[in-house]
Design an enzyme around this catalytic site. Structure first.
Site, PDB file in Angstrom:
ATOM      1  N   GLU A 282       0.828  -1.206   0.000  1.00 26.95           N
ATOM      2  CA  GLU A 282       0.000   0.000   0.000  1.00 26.95           C
ATOM      3  C   GLU A 282       0.864   1.259   0.000  1.00 26.95           C
ATOM      4  OE1 GLU A 282      -3.270  -2.005   3.045  1.00 26.95           O
ATOM      5  OE2 GLU A 282      -1.490  -0.968   3.793  1.00 26.95           O
ATOM      6  N   PRO A 283       1.573   1.530  -1.079  1.00 32.06           N
ATOM      7  CA  PRO A 283       2.397   2.739  -1.103  1.00 32.06           C
ATOM      8  C   PRO A 283       1.556   4.000  -1.259  1.00 32.06           C
ATOM      9  CG  PRO A 283       2.484   1.652  -3.232  1.00 32.06           C
ATOM     10  CD  PRO A 283       1.679   0.745  -2.319  1.00 32.06           C
ATOM     11  N   GLY A 284       1.899   5.035  -0.511  1.00 33.18           N
ATOM     12  CA  GLY A 284       1.237   6.329  -0.658  1.00 33.18           C
ATOM     13  C   GLY A 284       2.268   7.372  -1.053  1.00 33.18           C
ATOM     14  N   CYS A 353      -0.609  33.206  12.236  1.00 37.12           N
ATOM     15  CA  CYS A 353      -0.324  34.032  13.404  1.00 37.12           C
ATOM     16  C   CYS A 353       0.334  33.242  14.507  1.00 37.12           C
ATOM     17  CB  CYS A 353      -1.604  34.676  13.897  1.00 37.12           C
ATOM     18  SG  CYS A 353      -2.342  35.666  12.620  1.00 37.12           S
ATOM     19  N   GLU A 354       1.444  32.592  14.203  1.00 34.54           N
ATOM     20  CA  GLU A 354       2.239  32.011  15.273  1.00 34.54           C
ATOM     21  C   GLU A 354       3.662  31.782  14.798  1.00 34.54           C
ATOM     22  OE1 GLU A 354       1.884  27.655  16.079  1.00 34.54           O
ATOM     23  OE2 GLU A 354      -0.197  28.101  15.611  1.00 34.54           O
ATOM     24  N   TYR A 383       0.974  14.219   1.859  1.00 34.31           N
ATOM     25  CA  TYR A 383       0.737  14.715   3.212  1.00 34.31           C
ATOM     26  C   TYR A 383       0.928  16.228   3.323  1.00 34.31           C
ATOM     27  CZ  TYR A 383       0.996   9.697   3.935  1.00 34.31           C
ATOM     28  OH  TYR A 383       0.800   8.353   3.833  1.00 34.31           O
TER      29      TYR A 383
END
Ligand SMILES: *Cc1c(COP(=O)(O)O)cnc(C)c1O
Length: 426
Positions: A282-284, A353-354, A383
């Protein structure tokens, strides 16, 4: 010299006469002008070539694209058209696959906490496999089958083989201390096999494991294959699925095995162990990561003498949370001069804002990088978009597939109205 390594760019990247980077025959300058920034650009031929390589390496019907890495209708369709099946982990992922025209029997449903509704959906649509993760899930399937919601599902049992993947803790999944699967070491795996074999509400067709993600050490896969093959041998089941997890290079100096090499390691290991089942994977990441770059516009440059220079772009942790989540490294370059020497150092940051909103802690760019320049990060196909968010009510970027000089918009940019689409308050 610090020059962007060529192998971090998609297969069909080139430099045009005017010096600009092209992908799939499209100038990144023109793509940014047409679609705006931030923008995900995927090399469609690269995606297709990796799907074909996986199918070639593991055999037709044995390669599942792990859709969580990057999913939209065009991607689901592309993987299926190139001969892959689809690994989905939620009802939402299954819904997108089905909406793309991928038949449910070509999908496998994963997840450590599948809801009754997700299991019902999978059974009603007749997904190819449900990869069962727990005794509670077996109870839920028993209850659904007592209601006769559909035909008896074919299931795999997810086994936790107790193998260390040598990757980041958050994406390491095969060790004993894991929320996933049935532990081999404490006897749960054996109890699960015995229960599933006796059960009339499932048809046990095989076993599954997935040791983690972004794994570079081929021997970790060999080790998992060995543990699984030994455990599976007495049951003589038709299928053994060894998960995904093949790593990709993100930064200078990194190299990863190819899908073909990974296939060879697993085949040799399984042959040596006398495995007679079909072996699936199951390669992603290894299908989609290197296929894409993210293109940003440089907006603010803040030099702090004696400290560092901050380069701010128009995206950030909302389109690529991996640096914040895992401390992942990336490279940066200017699409107008992709292989220029990068002599300037600084921190590439987003617009959230961080202070944690960092894309590259130690970025290198050509010294003439200026406000208004396009800046790109390679290897953002996995991802990134899929883990993105609307933090700060940022509208999520569009995705274009480029091929043979054509650009095809597959996900449009979100609008401010999209931000209100689910907001029913007054
Ligand atoms: C995430 C995942 C994959 C894919 O992992 P990659 O590292 O993207 O190849 C495969 N199988 C399962 C069960 C997963 O959770």
């Amino acid at each position: 010299m610090s020059v962007l390594p060529r192998h971090l760019l998609p297969d069909n990247a080139a430099v045009a006469d005017d010096g600009w980077l092209t992908i799939g025959g499209c100038s990144v300058r023109d793509l940014a002008a047409e679609f705006g920034t931030p923008l995900f650009v995927y090399d469609e031929e690269h995606l297709r070539a990796r799907c074909r390589e996986a199918v070639e390496a593991f055999g037709h019907g044995n390669a599942y694209y792990a859709s969580k890495a990057f999913l939209c209708k065009a991607m689901a369709r592309l993987a299926y058209d190139e001969g892959m099946k689809l690994d989905v982990a939620t009802g939402g992922e299954l819904h997108i696959a089905i909406s793309a025209g991928v038949p449910a029997p070509a999908c496998a449903l994963h997840g450590n906490n599948k809801s009754v509704a997700e299991l019902r959906m999978a059974i009603e649509h007749r997904v190819g496999h449900i990869v069962v993760d727990s005794f509670d899930e077996l109870d839920r399937i028993d209850a659904l089958m007592a209601e006769e919601v559909g035909p008896t599902p074919k299931v795999l049992l997810r086994i936790t083989p107790g193998v260390e993947a040598h990757t980041h803790e958050f994406i390491s999944t095969g060790q004993d201390d894991s929320k996933f699967g049935f532990n081999l070491a404490n006897g749960d795996a054996l109890r699960a096999v015995e229960r599933a074999r006796r059960s009339s509400s499932v048809e046990l067709v095989g076993l599954h494991c997935h040791i983690g993600s972004n794994v570079f050490v081929a021997s970790s896969f060999g080790k998992a294959a060995e543990v699984m093959a030994n455990f599976a041998a007495p049951f003589d089941l038709p299928e053994l699925v060894l998960g995904g997890g093949l790593g990709v290079p993100y930064v200078e100096g990194e190299e990863a095995p190819t899908l073909t090499q990974w296939g060879n390691v697993l085949r040799d290991a399984c042959d040596a162990l006398g495995v007679r089942s079909r072996v699936g994977v199951e390669p992603g990441r290894s299908i989609v990561a290197v296929a894409a770059i993210t293109v940003y516009t440089l907006g603010t440059i803040k030099p702090i003498p004696g400290v560092r220079t901050y380069y701010s772009v128009d995206g950030g942790m909302s389109d690529n949370p991996r640096p914040v989540l895992y401390g992942s490294g990336y490279e940066s370059f200017l699409p107008r001069a992709p292989f220029a020497d990068r002599t300037a150092e600084g921190r590439l940051v987003g617009k959230h804002c961080e202070s944690g909103d960092v894309l590259l802690r130690e970025a290198r760019l050509p010294a003439d990088a200026a406000v208004g320049d396009l800046v790109a990060t390679p290897v953002t196909g996995a991802y990134g978009r899929s883990m993105g968010s609307n933090y700060n009510q940022i509208t999520r970027p569009p995705v274009v597939f480029v091929r043979d000089g054509d650009a095809r918009l597959v996900i449009r940019r979100e609008t401010f109205d999209d931000l209100l689409a689910t907001d029913v308050g007054h």
